[in-house]
Design an enzyme around this catalytic site. Structure first.
Site, short mmCIF file in Angstrom:
data_model
loop_
_atom_site.label_atom_id
_atom_site.label_comp_id
_atom_site.label_asym_id
_atom_site.label_seq_id
_atom_site.Cartn_x
_atom_site.Cartn_y
_atom_site.Cartn_z
N SER A 131 0.84 -1.19 0.00
CA SER A 131 0.00 0.00 0.00
C SER A 131 0.87 1.24 0.00
O SER A 131 2.03 1.21 0.42
CB SER A 131 -0.90 0.03 1.24
OG SER A 131 -0.12 0.30 2.40
N ASP A 132 0.31 2.34 -0.47
CA ASP A 132 0.95 3.62 -0.23
C ASP A 132 0.79 3.93 1.27
O ASP A 132 0.01 3.29 1.96
CB ASP A 132 0.33 4.72 -1.09
CG ASP A 132 1.30 5.84 -1.38
OD1 ASP A 132 2.26 6.02 -0.60
OD2 ASP A 132 1.10 6.57 -2.37
N TRP A 133 1.51 4.90 1.73
CA TRP A 133 1.56 5.20 3.16
C TRP A 133 0.19 5.60 3.71
O TRP A 133 -0.42 6.56 3.25
CB TRP A 133 2.59 6.30 3.43
CG TRP A 133 3.96 5.83 3.72
CD1 TRP A 133 4.77 6.26 4.73
CD2 TRP A 133 4.74 4.82 3.03
NE1 TRP A 133 5.99 5.59 4.71
CE2 TRP A 133 5.99 4.71 3.68
CE3 TRP A 133 4.50 4.00 1.93
CZ2 TRP A 133 6.99 3.82 3.27
CZ3 TRP A 133 5.49 3.12 1.51
CH2 TRP A 133 6.70 3.03 2.18
N SER A 135 -2.69 4.27 3.28
CA SER A 135 -3.79 4.23 2.31
C SER A 135 -4.62 2.96 2.47
O SER A 135 -5.22 2.47 1.52
CB SER A 135 -3.26 4.32 0.88
OG SER A 135 -2.54 3.15 0.53
#
Length: 204
Positions: A131-133, A135
């Site tokens: 995942s993105d940070w 998210s």
């Protein structure tokens, strides 16, 4: 001592106001794919895993956690997906990072159609999906989508949240095993477990 690069970012320009356009590869999916594949191949030949991002349709920074990217499937496949598909099938990218935005109403990190159906089953990706940070939004959504790694920490994918889901049979141990397999087999394939990651030739 770090062997995974969080790049390249390759989202197609849709808005001139997107705060990440400076790092993306333009508005032409063919050109973007060619640039991305060269970047990934060059990086990974030197023992560093590339992470292509942000999958998918991440086109603005303003309210990025909540702004829903509504894109029909033909447009996704003809404009937004080609660079990611080529990164997987032509360049052999080791990792994919999901985007903040919901795609057609479902956050990308929890979007099973995006991660499992398209990325893994159609394109044959067997590397790490992270995942993105911050998210991620639910434990079960992350588990069922095909996401392997929640970044920057296990806010939802942790023992406290997972144990009752496993004990009740909602989440199988096989699901967790598969996530571990994707991470470990990628690290093994790049030789991370066979050599010291810290390069002594690089000055501190």
């Amino acid at each position: 001592g770090i062997g995974i690069m969080l790049g390249p970012g390759v989202n197609i320009y849709r808005s001139a106001l997107c705060g990440r356009n400076f790092e993306y590869y333009g508005e032409d999916p063919v050109l973007a794919s060619a640039i991305a594949c060269g970047y990934i191949e060059g990086m990974q030949q030197n023992g560093v895993i590339a992470t292509i991002k942000h999958f998918a349709a991440n086109n603005q920074e303003y309210r990025r956690h909540a702004t829903n990217s509504v894109v029909d499937e033909r447009t996704l496949r003809e404009l937004y997906f080609p660079v990611f598909k080529d990164a997987v099938q032509k360049a052999g990218v080791g990792a994919v990072m999901t985007s903040y935005n919901p795609l057609n109403g479902i956050h990308s990190a929890e979007n099973r159609w995006l991660i499992t159906d398209v990325l893994r089953k159609e394109w044959g990706f067997d590397g790490i999906v992270m995942s993105d940070w911050t998210s991620t939004y639910t434990t079960l959504g992350c588990m069922e989508s095909g996401l392997d790694l929640e970044m920057p920490s296990a806010r939802f994918m942790n023992a406290r949240n997972l144990r009752p889901l496993i004990e009740s049979g909602v989440v199988s141990e096989r699901t967790i095993d598969l996530k571990c397999q994707h991470i470990l087999q990628t690290l093994i394939a790049f030789g991370f477990l066979d050599r010291q990651q810290l390069d002594p030739a690089i000055p501190e």
